[in-house]
Design an enzyme around this catalytic site. Sequence first.
Site, PDB file in Angstrom:
ATOM      1  N   SER A  51       9.782  34.685 107.906  1.00 44.62           N
ATOM      2  CA  SER A  51      10.194  35.815 107.074  1.00 44.62           C
ATOM      3  C   SER A  51       9.346  37.044 107.388  1.00 44.62           C
ATOM      4  O   SER A  51       8.125  37.003 107.260  1.00 44.62           O
ATOM      5  CB  SER A  51      10.049  35.469 105.586  1.00 44.62           C
ATOM      6  OG  SER A  51      11.028  34.552 105.176  1.00 44.62           O
ATOM      7  N   CYS A 136      10.821  31.933  98.133  1.00 39.27           N
ATOM      8  CA  CYS A 136       9.474  31.424  98.412  1.00 39.27           C
ATOM      9  C   CYS A 136       8.720  31.196  97.105  1.00 39.27           C
ATOM     10  O   CYS A 136       8.531  32.130  96.318  1.00 39.27           O
ATOM     11  CB  CYS A 136       8.710  32.415  99.290  1.00 39.27           C
ATOM     12  SG  CYS A 136       7.030  31.886  99.657  1.00 39.27           S
ATOM     13  N   ILE A 200      17.849  24.197 100.586  1.00 38.06           N
ATOM     14  CA  ILE A 200      16.953  24.781  99.600  1.00 38.06           C
ATOM     15  C   ILE A 200      15.628  25.162 100.255  1.00 38.06           C
ATOM     16  O   ILE A 200      15.286  24.616 101.313  1.00 38.06           O
ATOM     17  CB  ILE A 200      16.661  23.792  98.441  1.00 38.06           C
ATOM     18  CG1 ILE A 200      16.079  22.484  98.983  1.00 38.06           C
ATOM     19  CG2 ILE A 200      17.916  23.533  97.631  1.00 38.06           C
ATOM     20  CD1 ILE A 200      15.617  21.470  97.923  1.00 38.06           C
TER      21      ILE A 200
END
Length: 582
Positions: A51, A136, A200
């Site tokens: 990310s 997160c 997930i």
Amino acid sequence: MKINVIDFFLTAIEEERIILSTVSGVASTKPHLIRYFNDDVDSIDIITTKSFQLQPNAGNREPIICEPEIGTFGNSVGLRNPGLEVALKELKTLRNTCNIKKILNVSLSASSPQDFITLIENFSEVADMVELNFSCPHAAQGYGASIGSDRDIARNYVLTIKKNLHCSCPLFIKLTPNVKDIGSIAKACIDAGADGITAINTVGPEQYIEAHSQQPILNNSLQGRGGKSGKQILPLAIQAIHEIREAIGKNIPILGMGGISTGQDAFQLLQAGATAIGIGSALARINQEQWPDYLASLKNETKSLMFPNKKTGNQLQKTVSFLSHEKKMEYKPHKVTKCNYLENNTVVELTLEGSLTYSAGEFVFLWLPGIGEKPFSPALSHPLTFLVKRRGKCTDALFNCKVGDTVYIRGPYGKPVLLPQLKKAFLIAGGTGLAVLPQIATDLQKQGTRIFTFVGKSSSSTSAGEISSVEEVLKDLTSYCAVSDDGIQGRVLQHLEQAIKTEKNITENEVAFFIVGPTPFFLAASKLLEGYGIVDTHIFISLEKETRCGVGLCGECACGKKLTCQHGTFFSYKEYKEYEFL
């Protein structure tokens, strides 16, 4: 050429193909590793980056990953990333120099819709799809799960982003399982204009306590709490995917993940409604050399379960046979028995009780609860000895250890260096790189090799006038030359050069050079050797890469396409040049 992601998913479904993806923050975290999955791992269809945020983020201090039980991991990386400017430049270079055949999924993290828009519009140039991290569990307030835990916030984020976006890059929303109704959040995101769902992310966060010290392992501002991934979360992933599919209907793609390690696991997630399967933590249980075969077996095994009447090609090894069934991240306590301060009190030779079996090319982590951990090459196996130079918080704390204190060790990691049969070997080290040499010297002596050692030191003095135990071993095994820098970095290389000039048959096949030290040191030494006709395949370097997990998940230790925690720290200089300058 970029890929139309939605068409890809539709075609794959029609053709009954299994789609495999890497997951954000695991394995495909650097450009060279993206290239690895693109070039060398045929079974991967989607490559997901870590990310990225607008600004660089150093993340949390180590330990960032732990293993509470075999196949289950706790993590608190803290969204470590180089930021928009650096990441985009790296991905542009990758696109321009490599034929990217797979879908490139760029993961993004932000704390406002406008910041997400800025990131998406910049990365749309290189991304086939983008994955917005709403999930997160250990991100700072305003990021990650702070967004995805609330249906209205998640919907408003997507609505605002879609309304103001000036590009058509497909948007997938990565959701957290730590909510009561993940299905309604997924539907809200799709209704607001998202193109797909990723689920997930990790479960938690929760605290992981080391058994002996009774202290938290992970090092962060959340009292050591971190997300959970791997085997334990598979049932939660299956249930979450089922709820999401029920909520969003049958046509929206879902990139499903969470605890997948076998074909049976992947089959259950597909049955629950996933369109594609993400593989993450399972890779920590398999050496990188086996990743391509493991993933091919996973895809084949899943396909045979999903489509039993369809031919799946050659019979491959069972996925379960690839998986390690031992804990790789277990800490063992060792008492400090001696502290020998060297080089004007800038280095300590730390002796611990007990012993350790290891090979040159392998390393361990030293951990002090509540402070941190760092990787070290053991200097001696018995007594167990390390050389520690003061460089920061963790090394300062190790330097200040007293006799009787407890230091925790996990490992070893890496892989032994394969030593060729040699007549002569030159061992060259700068600073605490000296620690790597005794094991090489011991192994070379067993094959009758004549060994010359050259060590560069910042100072030849010690606090008590003692000589290092490591140096004593090398003096017994080799022709030993220690040189103080005296203000001239790398001064030892002048002495090496003199030896090369006088030594006969220096360029023959049965002569090799082993260099250990920081990058500027081994580059200077390697270029010096090449100048005297030494071929780069006879020069071996031990890389001091930043290493944070040791089990192949974080990707920080990559040398080109290879992870030093998997392949060992030694590379030929030829291999280093090829990998580092791809």
